[in-house]
Design an enzyme around this catalytic site. Structure first.
Site, PDB file in Angstrom:
ATOM      1  N   LYS A   1     -31.385  31.731  37.079  1.00 39.84           N
ATOM      2  CA  LYS A   1     -32.846  31.596  36.493  1.00 39.84           C
ATOM      3  C   LYS A   1     -32.885  30.712  35.362  1.00 39.84           C
ATOM      4  O   LYS A   1     -31.671  30.461  34.786  1.00 39.84           O
ATOM      5  CB  LYS A   1     -33.358  32.957  36.331  1.00 39.84           C
ATOM      6  CG  LYS A   1     -33.521  33.673  37.668  1.00 39.84           C
ATOM      7  CD  LYS A   1     -34.288  33.080  38.943  1.00 39.84           C
ATOM      8  CE  LYS A   1     -33.887  33.505  40.157  1.00 39.84           C
ATOM      9  NZ  LYS A   1     -33.952  35.079  40.742  1.00 39.84           N
TER      10      LYS A   1
HETATM   11  C1  LIG Z   1     -34.113  35.787  41.867  1.00 38.78           C
HETATM   12  C2  LIG Z   1     -35.380  36.256  42.513  1.00 38.78           C
HETATM   13  C3  LIG Z   1     -35.864  37.689  42.515  1.00 38.78           C
HETATM   14  C4  LIG Z   1     -34.758  38.740  42.441  1.00 38.78           C
HETATM   15  O1  LIG Z   1     -34.164  38.712  40.878  1.00 38.78           O
HETATM   16  P1  LIG Z   1     -32.968  39.431  40.711  1.00 38.78           P
HETATM   17  O2  LIG Z   1     -32.703  39.504  39.146  1.00 38.78           O
HETATM   18  O3  LIG Z   1     -31.870  38.554  41.206  1.00 38.78           O
HETATM   19  O4  LIG Z   1     -32.638  40.620  41.187  1.00 38.78           O
HETATM   20  C5  LIG Z   1     -36.686  37.834  43.101  1.00 38.78           C
HETATM   21  N1  LIG Z   1     -37.846  36.982  43.514  1.00 38.78           N
HETATM   22  C6  LIG Z   1     -37.484  35.808  43.652  1.00 38.78           C
HETATM   23  C7  LIG Z   1     -38.531  34.661  44.117  1.00 38.78           C
HETATM   24  C8  LIG Z   1     -36.072  35.330  43.054  1.00 38.78           C
HETATM   25  O5  LIG Z   1     -35.967  34.021  42.821  1.00 38.78           O
END
Ligand SMILES: *Cc1c(COP(=O)(O)O)cnc(C)c1O
Length: 375
Positions: free
Chosen positions: A180
């Site tokens: 992210k």
């Molecule tokens: C990455 C992601 C999540 C989950 O996040 P994590 O920190 O990996 O648990 C939820 N929704 C979307 C759209 C994502 O890209």
């Protein structure tokens, strides 16, 4: 080889982490408090509670809205599967709706058509960092008495109409997974504006425990184990301080992509938009028309030292969701995106020359395939 994503972790980040490890207090403590405070300031004073993942943050929000068996939550069919899994975990039903082909964001008319007396919440995703149509979503939610749980996993630092995502709304969830726009290794956060909801999130995050003024604990409801360690929060504080620079860099790299990206008929660029933080840059590529599958196409890019990714398969076509009655043809845009999307390299440590190298490799693969099929 240019990977499609790479987190930036500096020597100073590592030093801050080491300081926590040496301090004797390594799990949730003062760094988490400081990180929540810094996120709150970044989000114009929102109440912020951090979690050990974005998924935990979403799960806690679903539970904090008292969503359970018999309830429905409206979820876009195009997202990472966590957006729907958290609804299933609560015992409720995700009701999928289609998305815009170029924005990848939830379709407002489709939401309206999907609302039933069982609907408890709308869970929009700000796909790739492009804000969903929040005015329309919150208007619908207000008219129908629904919660809005924003999956802003892609959207830390994105703006909607000049205001940061998370600076306003009902419940807004972020992820700090290494892919992210900023990372705590694993981690997530919820921004909200109601102190009672924030208190509820704290309880769900940690065993349902509440302490009275004397420090006596009681357990008021079921709670999980979703707290973020201080080691991770120390990294988050560092990353947050650089987030706006990272996002500016992403925007600049994407400007270059838009200039250089192939005009080939088989390539369809994603929608641009105000306040986009460009978590992903993923055009659609008509692999079928090119006579190849995505894996084959990715292998040809890899031969040219270019990595690529796939975000995401349409959620409703996974076995779990087919068992709930969803099938091929239900959500044509989500399905087409699932078939044709290709995530190109994008991360802050890249250069414009890297973008040029990706586009040159893409042009070469397209030329090869176009010759091959005689089109
Ligand atoms: C990455 C992601 C999540 C989950 O996040 P994590 O920190 O990996 O648990 C939820 N929704 C979307 C759209 C994502 O890209």
């Amino acid at each position: 080889m240019l990977p499609f994503v790479k987190p930036t972790v500096t020597e100073e980040d590592i030093e801050r982490i080491n300081e926590v490890l040496r301090s004797g207090w390594i799990t949730t403590g003062p760094k988490v408090q400081a990180f929540e405070q810094a996120l709150s300031e970044y989000l114009d004073g929102a109440l912020v509670r951090v979690f050990n993942s974005g998924t935990s943050a979403l799960e806690a929000c679903v539970l904090a809205c008292d969503i359970g068996p018999g309830d429905e939550v409206i979820v876009p069919a195009m997202s990472f599967v966590a957006s729907a899994n958290v609804v299933v975990r609560a015992g409720a039903r995700p009701v999928f709706v289609d998305v815009g082909l170029d924005t990848r964001n939830i379709d407002i008319e489709a939401i309206e058509a999907a609302i039933t007396p069982q609907t408890k919440a709308i869970l929009p995703v700000h796909f790739a960092g492009l804000a969903a149509d929040l005015d329309a979503i919150y208007q619908l939610a207000e008219d129908r008495g629904l919660h809005v749980i924003e999956d802003a996993a892609h959207a830390i630092g994105s703006d909607y109409q000049g205001r940061r995502i998370g600076a306003d709304g009902d419940l807004i969830c972020f992820s700090f997974h290494p892919n992210k726009n900023m990372t705590t290794i694993e981690g997530g956060a919820v921004a909200c504006f109601d102190p009672d909801l924030a208190k509820r999130l704290e309880r769900i995050r940690f065993h349902g425990i509440e302490r009275d003024e004397a420090g006596q604990m009681d357990v008021l409801e079921w709670g999980g184990k979703m707290n973020l360690p201080d080691v991770n929060a120390a990294l988050g504080l560092q990353q947050l301080a650089r987030l706006d620079d990272y996002n500016a860099k992403r925007r600049a790299l994407v400007r270059r992509y838009f200039e250089r990206l192939s005009r080939h008929a088989a390539v369809r660029p994603p929608a641009d938009g105000e306040g986009h933080s460009w978590h992903l840059f993923a055009p659609l590529i008509d692999f079928a028309a090119l006579g190849i599958d995505r894996a084959g196409f990715q292998a040809r890019l890899a031969e040219r030292e270019i990595g690529s990714g796939y975000h995401y398969p349409a959620i409703h076509l996974f076995k779990l969701y087919r068992r709930m009655g969803y099938r091929d043809g239900d959500f044509p845009n989500a399905e087409r995106i699932g078939e044709q999307t290709l995530t190109l390299p994008l991360f802050p440590a890249m250069t414009e020359a890297d973008v040029d190298a990706v586009c040159t490799a893409l042009d070469a693969v397209l030329a090869e395939l176009t010759r091959g099929t005689g089109t």
